[in-house]
Design a protein around this motif. Structure first.
Motif, short mmCIF file in Angstrom:
data_model
loop_
_atom_site.label_atom_id
_atom_site.label_comp_id
_atom_site.label_asym_id
_atom_site.label_seq_id
_atom_site.Cartn_x
_atom_site.Cartn_y
_atom_site.Cartn_z
N ARG A 174 13.62 3.25 16.87
CA ARG A 174 13.08 3.98 15.72
C ARG A 174 14.20 4.40 14.77
O ARG A 174 14.15 4.16 13.56
CB ARG A 174 12.29 5.20 16.19
CG ARG A 174 11.63 5.98 15.05
CD ARG A 174 10.77 7.10 15.59
NE ARG A 174 10.13 7.84 14.50
CZ ARG A 174 9.33 8.87 14.68
NH1 ARG A 174 9.05 9.27 15.92
NH2 ARG A 174 8.79 9.49 13.65
N ASP A 210 16.10 1.08 13.51
CA ASP A 210 15.40 0.31 12.47
C ASP A 210 15.48 1.01 11.12
O ASP A 210 15.63 0.37 10.07
CB ASP A 210 13.94 0.08 12.86
CG ASP A 210 13.79 -0.86 14.05
OD1 ASP A 210 14.79 -1.50 14.43
OD2 ASP A 210 12.67 -0.94 14.60
N ARG A 211 15.37 2.34 11.15
CA ARG A 211 15.46 3.10 9.89
C ARG A 211 16.86 2.98 9.29
O ARG A 211 17.01 2.78 8.09
CB ARG A 211 15.12 4.57 10.15
CG ARG A 211 15.02 5.40 8.87
CD ARG A 211 14.69 6.86 9.17
NE ARG A 211 13.39 6.99 9.81
CZ ARG A 211 13.20 7.40 11.06
NH1 ARG A 211 14.26 7.72 11.82
NH2 ARG A 211 12.00 7.50 11.55
#
Length: 283
Positions: A16, A19-20
């Motif tokens: 999470r 990926d950001r």
């Protein structure tokens, strides 16, 4: 440590944040020529490992001087040099990291976190030294060196165990035996079109331009993408193949890398034509 790093590779909870961050890096580091510069395309190998020599060398040297009397100014200067030079090295590392596979990005995220802690500690050390608090500055510097060493260990795992940013196609050469080998009839090769063949079970691409034929390893050196499925385009007047996975681009008349994320040239095999048959061998 080995078990811990294996767990990091498999820890999807890191995706999470990873990926950001990846989206942010890719959106920020533009245009392509900037990414190519940071990948080290102009060097022929990744830039990040070369750049980290400056901060690491400065910080280790400062650690030695901190053990010697009368070297406060010199140690402070080296801490400052290491702290400032770590910033562009980190940017180059993030640029490489954003083009890696997901399991590599997980480990790379922890590598970056350890180095960020090190940078913060060294920045605090520099501030303390400039305020005359040299004891605190030394303590923060040694903690920073510990964090940087941890980051280096994780970076070694990323490079040598997970093969991040290393040439993943060159090992194919070791599977090809010595001597000339027939791969195709010249009459059957179309002009300016990629053809895939095998040499000792190693996949290669053939590209005919006039009477010359380029024979190139098919696996992309960046992440083993299938160059045989890539697009042929022209860059600065040269025919090039673009990897369909991440866009690494190589000249078809010499194998030189033109655009990253690959920073290594692609390997070309020696070739000749005998009685109308194209033959190849190890370079």
């Amino acid at each position: 440590m080995r078990a811990l790093l294996t767990k990091l590779e498999q820890n999807s909870a890191l995706d999470r944040a990873g990926d950001r961050l990846q989206r942010g890096v890719q959106a920020t580091l533009r245009p392509q020529r900037v990414r190519d510069l940071l990948h080290g395309v102009f060097l022929g190998h990744p830039l990040h490992p070369a750049m980290v020599q400056v901060p690491v060398g400065a910080w280790i040297s400062a650690a030695v001087l901190d053990l010697m009397p009368g070297q406060r100014r010199a140690a402070t200067a080296l801490v400052g040099l290491g702290t400032v030079s770590a910033l562009p090295a980190a940017v180059a590392g993030l640029n490489d990291w954003a083009a890696l596979a997901r399991d590599q990005r997980r480990v790379g995220l922890v590598h970056a976190a350890a180095n960020t802690v090190a940078l913060a500690l060294y920045a605090g050390s520099l501030a303390a030294r400039r305020q005359g608090r040299h004891g605190a500055g030394r303590m923060l510097a040694y903690l920073g060196l510990t964090a940087a060493s941890t980051g280096a260990y994780i970076g070694g795992h990323l490079a040598y165990k997970q093969a991040a940013q290393v040439n993943q196609s060159v090992s194919e050469l070791h599977r090809i035996s010595d001597g000339w080998k027939a791969v195709a009839d010249m009459a059957a090769l179309p002009q300016r079109k990629l053809i895939t063949r095998e040499v000792d079970d190693v996949s290669v691409i053939l590209y005919r331009h006039g009477d010359d034929v380029t024979v190139m390893l098919e696996r992309c050196p960046h992440q083993s993408g299938p160059l045989g499925q890539g697009e042929v385009t022209q860059v600065d007047g040269h025919d090039c193949v673009v990897c369909p996975w991440h866009g690494s681009t190589f000249r078809l008349n010499g194998g030189e890398v033109v655009h990253g994320p690959a920073a290594n040239d692609q390997q070309i095999l020696s070739s000749r034509v005998i009685d109308g048959v194209l033959q190849v061998r190890l370079p």
